[in-house]
Structures are given as structure tokens and as C-alpha cells.
Design a protein around this motif. Sequence first.
Motif, short mmCIF file in Angstrom:
data_model
loop_
_atom_site.label_atom_id
_atom_site.label_comp_id
_atom_site.label_asym_id
_atom_site.label_seq_id
_atom_site.Cartn_x
_atom_site.Cartn_y
_atom_site.Cartn_z
N ASP A 1 -0.59 -3.36 -9.87
CA ASP A 1 -1.89 -3.43 -9.21
C ASP A 1 -2.55 -4.79 -9.38
O ASP A 1 -3.30 -5.24 -8.49
N ARG B 1 0.84 -1.21 0.00
CA ARG B 1 0.00 0.00 0.00
C ARG B 1 0.87 1.26 0.00
O ARG B 1 0.59 2.22 -0.73
N ALA C 1 2.40 1.73 -3.45
CA ALA C 1 1.40 2.17 -4.42
C ALA C 1 1.11 3.66 -4.28
O ALA C 1 0.82 4.35 -5.27
N GLN C 2 1.21 4.18 -3.05
CA GLN C 2 0.92 5.58 -2.79
C GLN C 2 2.16 6.47 -2.86
O GLN C 2 2.04 7.69 -2.74
N SER C 3 3.33 5.88 -3.07
CA SER C 3 4.57 6.64 -2.99
C SER C 3 4.83 7.52 -4.20
O SER C 3 5.62 8.46 -4.14
N GLY C 4 4.20 7.19 -5.33
CA GLY C 4 4.47 7.92 -6.56
C GLY C 4 5.75 7.49 -7.25
O GLY C 4 6.12 8.06 -8.28
N ARG D 1 2.05 0.63 -13.42
CA ARG D 1 1.07 0.49 -12.36
C ARG D 1 0.03 -0.60 -12.62
O ARG D 1 -0.32 -1.36 -11.70
#
Length: 336
Positions: free
Chosen positions: A180, A163, A166-169, A176
Motif C-alpha cells: 500500500d 487496484r 489490492a482487492q483480490s485478497g 499489505r
Amino acid sequence: MPEIGQPNGHPYDALTPDVLLDAMEAAGFVINGRIFPLNSYENRVYQVGIEDSPSVIAKFYRPGRWNRAQIAEEHAFSHELEDAEVPVVAPMKLANGDSIFEHQGFYIAVFPQRGGQAPDTSEQDMLWRLGQWLGQLHNIGANKPFHERPALDLITGLEADTRFLAQSGLIPNDLRPAWDSLVPELISHCRARIDDAGPVDTLRIHGDCHAGNILVRDEQMLFVDLDDCRQGPAIQDLWLLLNGDEHEQALQFSELLEGYETFREFNRRERFLIEPLRCYRQVSHAAWLARRWDDPAFPKFFPWFAQARFWSDHILALREQLAALQAPPISLLGQY
């Protein structure tokens, strides 16, 4: 946690040579001014020269990672092992009887300097001896649990790290969709292998017992760096010593277990946890780099992490790991 005297920038920016030397003097050491930084990224570790005595190793714990009680449990475990004559490099007790001291916002420990090289785990006798010592280490680890240090929670950790990534950029946009779609499959198959293992006892373990954290010199063996010790399954301290193809790893595992069971029984169903643990390590390593990217040492020493090539290779490695999760567990050869 004491406050770091650095309002801006990274906390380690405050760790200047003067601060380091002042800390050692405050701890009661008569230093000769010689400082040599050692390879360590999570913490800062230095060889420090001492007047008329052998050099020592000073470890400045990363601010905010462990609190004092958690560090104290690491040190207590190390001293228990040392008292039981399990070969570990334990922190030195200082004049006040403690092995932790604070200076300028840092928790610090000092260790005796020990030399050696990583063991050759391709040698059967070396694996047998490693197994023996790990069996003894785990006997001490099973005497009582950790209360302050975290347990190794594989699925929770895997979910949190994926998670965060995925949010780190940091993952390129064109990769992606692959990331994902892959992550849920990995987690699902990790759950299945954990179910295959069934109930597993946990104990105090080294936590990061790869060959680089073991020193061998003149036939003597030493376990070093218990910074990642925690409550977890015994297999976590065994699987990192395996390498090569499937057959080679099966031979190594059998030799390791033969030595291990000289002193402690091993639950063979824990072998179902090897591939989930390997998956978690792959993901957690990437998440570790991402979480530490504000530390100036990390872009300097890991420049490839910010490149698209890393992420394409990482996703490919995780696809291969998915196949490993779907395959039968490591074989037990001979009597195993």
C-alpha cells in the motif's frame, strides 16, 4: 460475442478434442486427427495435422477478451504487414475470404506453421536487423490508427491493475502495508517520467515484441503473435529486446536504433518511458495471473503465484523498479 455452450465452469472446459476437430472440419480442413497443444495460456493454441498438407496452427481466442471487430483489426494489421513484405506470420484466409470463424462459441483463426528459434539479442548484427524490421513495421503501423483495439494507457492501466490486486485478497496481510505504501510512489514516479518524455506519437504496434515472439531460421526472421497489438508508442516494441546491465542495454539500444533509423526516425525522448513501461509490465503480469486464476490451467502451471514467497519477491522487485524510475534514462552511446 457468441455464447459458450458451458453453463458452469470455465469456458475452455467446453473446448474438447471433438469440438476442436469439428471446428477445423467446419472451416474446410481435411484433418488427419493429430492434435498437439502448444504453450499458450491466454488463448488455446494447437498444431493440427492436415491430410496431404503441412500442419497448421489453430488459435482459439479466449472468450470475452477481444470482440470480433478487435480481432479483425489484428488480422488486418497482420495482412498489411505481410503485403508490405514485413516478415510476420499472418492468419490464413479461409474459403469464405475471412480469417476469423466461429464455432461453439469460440472465435478461431488458423495460421501456417512456421519453425525457428528466438533471436540471440546479444549479437549486434541481430539487433541491427531487428531494428530495421521494426522501423518498417512501424512505418506500416503509422499509416492509420486502430479504431477498435485499445490504446496503451500506462497510468490508467497501472492504477486499474494495482487496484484489482489490492482487492483480490491474494496479497498476504502482513505484506499489505508494504504494498500500500509502495504503489503511490510507483505511480507518482511513472507520471514524472512520462512528463519528462513530453508529447509522444502513437501508432499501431506489435505490443508484445519480446524475443519469444520472434522466430529466426536460416537467416530469416518472423514476427509472431500480434494478439496484444494496440495503439501505443514506438518504444514499447523496442525496450523488451534489451537485457543485461545498464551498459549492455545502452549498447543494445544504440545498435537497435541504428537499424531502426535506417527506415524510420525515432523520438529519443521516448527512452524516458522505458522504466514506466517496465513497471507497468511487472504489475500487469501479476494482475493477469490474478484475473485468470479461475482458469484451471493457471493454478496448474503457475502454482507459485498463490504462495507468500511470490508476493514478497514481487514487492522487492517493485522496490528495485522504484529506484530505476528515479535514475537517469538509458544512455545513448556513440552517435546516439
